[in-house]
Design an enzyme around this catalytic site. Structure first.
Site, PDB file in Angstrom:
ATOM      1  N   HIS A   1     -25.215  -6.096  -6.760  1.00 26.65           N
ATOM      2  CA  HIS A   1     -23.905  -6.511  -6.912  1.00 26.65           C
ATOM      3  C   HIS A   1     -22.912  -6.038  -5.971  1.00 26.65           C
ATOM      4  O   HIS A   1     -23.193  -4.796  -5.326  1.00 26.65           O
ATOM      5  CB  HIS A   1     -23.643  -6.041  -8.303  1.00 26.65           C
ATOM      6  CG  HIS A   1     -22.447  -6.494  -8.972  1.00 26.65           C
ATOM      7  ND1 HIS A   1     -21.133  -6.284  -8.704  1.00 26.65           N
ATOM      8  CD2 HIS A   1     -22.098  -7.673 -10.021  1.00 26.65           C
ATOM      9  CE1 HIS A   1     -20.071  -6.694  -9.254  1.00 26.65           C
ATOM     10  NE2 HIS A   1     -20.746  -7.539 -10.159  1.00 26.65           N
TER      11      HIS A   1
ATOM     12  N   ASP B   1     -28.247   1.113 -11.248  1.00 24.31           N
ATOM     13  CA  ASP B   1     -27.142   0.135 -11.945  1.00 24.31           C
ATOM     14  C   ASP B   1     -27.613  -0.423 -13.115  1.00 24.31           C
ATOM     15  O   ASP B   1     -28.343  -1.218 -13.067  1.00 24.31           O
ATOM     16  CB  ASP B   1     -26.619  -0.824 -10.784  1.00 24.31           C
ATOM     17  CG  ASP B   1     -25.479  -1.673 -11.331  1.00 24.31           C
ATOM     18  OD1 ASP B   1     -25.473  -1.697 -12.681  1.00 24.31           O
ATOM     19  OD2 ASP B   1     -24.911  -2.458 -10.344  1.00 24.31           O
TER      20      ASP B   1
ATOM     21  N   LYS C   1     -20.487  -5.706 -21.094  1.00 25.44           N
ATOM     22  CA  LYS C   1     -21.767  -6.351 -21.311  1.00 25.44           C
ATOM     23  C   LYS C   1     -22.535  -6.056 -22.642  1.00 25.44           C
ATOM     24  O   LYS C   1     -23.727  -6.711 -22.692  1.00 25.44           O
ATOM     25  CB  LYS C   1     -22.475  -6.230 -19.848  1.00 25.44           C
ATOM     26  CG  LYS C   1     -21.607  -6.717 -18.974  1.00 25.44           C
ATOM     27  CD  LYS C   1     -22.251  -6.850 -17.484  1.00 25.44           C
ATOM     28  CE  LYS C   1     -21.414  -7.425 -16.653  1.00 25.44           C
ATOM     29  NZ  LYS C   1     -21.899  -7.159 -15.108  1.00 25.44           N
TER      30      LYS C   1
ATOM     31  N   CYS D   1     -21.002 -12.384  -7.337  1.00 23.42           N
ATOM     32  CA  CYS D   1     -20.718 -11.156  -6.687  1.00 23.42           C
ATOM     33  C   CYS D   1     -22.014 -10.348  -6.045  1.00 23.42           C
ATOM     34  O   CYS D   1     -22.367  -9.174  -6.106  1.00 23.42           O
ATOM     35  CB  CYS D   1     -20.208  -9.679  -7.518  1.00 23.42           C
ATOM     36  SG  CYS D   1     -18.524 -10.123  -8.399  1.00 23.42           S
TER      37      CYS D   1
END
Ligand SMILES: *Cc1c(COP(=O)(O)O)cnc(C)c1O
Length: 405
Positions: free
Chosen positions: A122, A199, A225, A363
């Site tokens: 990302h 991540d 999320k 992204c």
């Protein structure tokens, strides 16, 4: 799980609304998840009953707020199996967490050091490291991707060397859904003395992660999320690494003593928590994890895999539809294009039918460049989605195809 979905859906007020005259089909869960009433209530309860600034307050409200905030930190610690609560830094989200680490390394790296980044990242796990390289003279090298959307692990092994200081990789790609082989990446990186930042923004809603078993150095994620609110997330780091990392921002809350000559920083976690945090958000982050654990991440993952399989089969039945990212291990994310139709046009027509998907580069422009496409249509599923919603997506795509081709 399938039997429980109707009941679970009733926990989410937004799922019963209409969009453009049709019942909402929300398939943009990789961008943000919806919020159950239990979490909304926790936020309302904070502002209704005990809104106060935390830490160092002697009055009752401040103590209640501090207790709730620190309890949430413990819930987060337990969820990710961190050894200590002070290893959980509450941040504004994944992007903030990554910037804390990247900024700290600006004094720890030297020219000639190397950083490895996966081709699946990302932008928030690319740009801060590029900025760090500009400051330090360290070099960023890319672990390439294979056509099925998995990482080229042979190339990774060749890229690793004594010069490698850090490796950054997402546990799951938000653009393709690929689940990356984190245990192998960590074992190989540690063998050359490199640290690994994982991540977990896209993985945390689907995969239970034990940071100690996986021996993760830094782990970052966002509450929004995970059925939580926006503007809050976490940075996990091993104690010795966080102690060695210089603070990111200066201000109140992050100090032990301040004089005009010298400031002594507070110990963890406060060293990285300058200023008044998102208190209600932090408390709600804990509540969101409680909610998800009440359903169970394993049950969630198993059900989402059924949805993924069904949706993949149904979409593949559409002539001219191409799916990008077909790794053997995927979360419930489907990135696709239909013939020469622009993703934006497809997305707009689906929206007219009440179907929310994301269109664009997600992204992750380097992934789009790899496939030589401007972007995709991305449908991403959560445990509150249904097989009927998959059918509505498939019917919607077919209808849009007739209109646009
Ligand atoms: C969403 C996401 C991010 C960014 O999260 P923010 O909450 O916007 O900071 C980073 N990486 C991945 C893999 C993501 O899915």
């Amino acid at each position: 799980m399938k039997e429980r979905v109707a009941e679970i859906r009733a926990d989410f007020p937004i799922l019963s609304r209409e969009v453009n005259g049709s019942p909402l089909v929300y398939l943009d869960n990789a961008a943000t998840s919806q919020t159950p009433q239990a979490v909304i209530d926790v936020i309302a309860d904070y502002y209704s009953r005990y809104n106060a600034n935390i830490h160092r307050g002697v009055h009752a409200l401040s103590q209640e707020a501090t207790d709730a905030y620190e309890k949430a930190r413990k819930t987060i610690q337990a969820h990710f199996s961190a050894a200590h609560a002070h290893e959980v830094i509450l941040t504004s989200g994944t992007t903030h967490s990554i910037n804390i680490v990247a900024s700290g390394y600006s004094t720890l790296l030297k020219a000639g050091d190397e950083l490895l980044i996966s081709a699946l990242e990302h932008h928030s796990n690319i740009v801060p490291w590029q900025m760090l390289c500009q400051k330090t003279g360290a070099q960023l090298k890319v672990i390439p991707m294979l056509p099925d959307g998995t990482l080229d692990m042979e190339a990774f092994a060749h890229l690793l060397s004594e010069r490698t200081q850090l490796v950054f990789v997402n546990q799951v790609s938000n653009a393709l859904g690929t689940v990356n082989p984190i245990p192998t990446i960590i074992a190989q990186a540690h063998a050359v003395g490199a640290k690994v930042l994982v991540d977990g923004a896209q993985a945390a809603p689907h995969i239970a992660t034990d940071v100690q078993v996986l021996d993760i150095d830094y782990y970052v994620t966002s509450a929004h999320k995970l059925c939580g609110p926006t503007g809050v997330g976490m940075l996990y780091g091993k104690t010795e690494l966080l102690r060695a990392l210089p603070p990111y921002q200066g201000g109140g809350e992050m100090i032990a003593t301040v004089t005009f000559e010298k400031t002594i920083y507070a110990d963890l976690p406060h060293k990285f928590e300058a200023g008044t945090p998102n208190i209600a958000g932090g408390i709600a982050f804990g509540a969101a994890l409680d909610y998800m654990n009440g359903i169970g991440l394993e049950a969630i993952a198993a059900y989402e895999q059924e949805l993924l399989q069904y949706a993949t089969e149904q979409l593949k039945g559409i002539e001219g539809l191409r799916i990008f990212g077909e790794a053997p291990e995927k979360t419930a994310v489907i990135s696709f294009l239909v013939g020469a139709i622009h993703p934006y046009d497809m997305g707009s027509i689906l929206d007219k039918m009440g179907i929310a998907v994301r269109t664009g580069h997600h992204c992750a422009q380097p992934i789009m460049d790899f496939f030589q496409i401007p972007g995709t249509i991305r449908a991403s599923f959560s445990f509150y989605n249904t097989f009927e919603e998959v059918d509505r997506l498939v019917a919607g795509v077919k209808k849009a195809q007739m209109m646009l081709e």
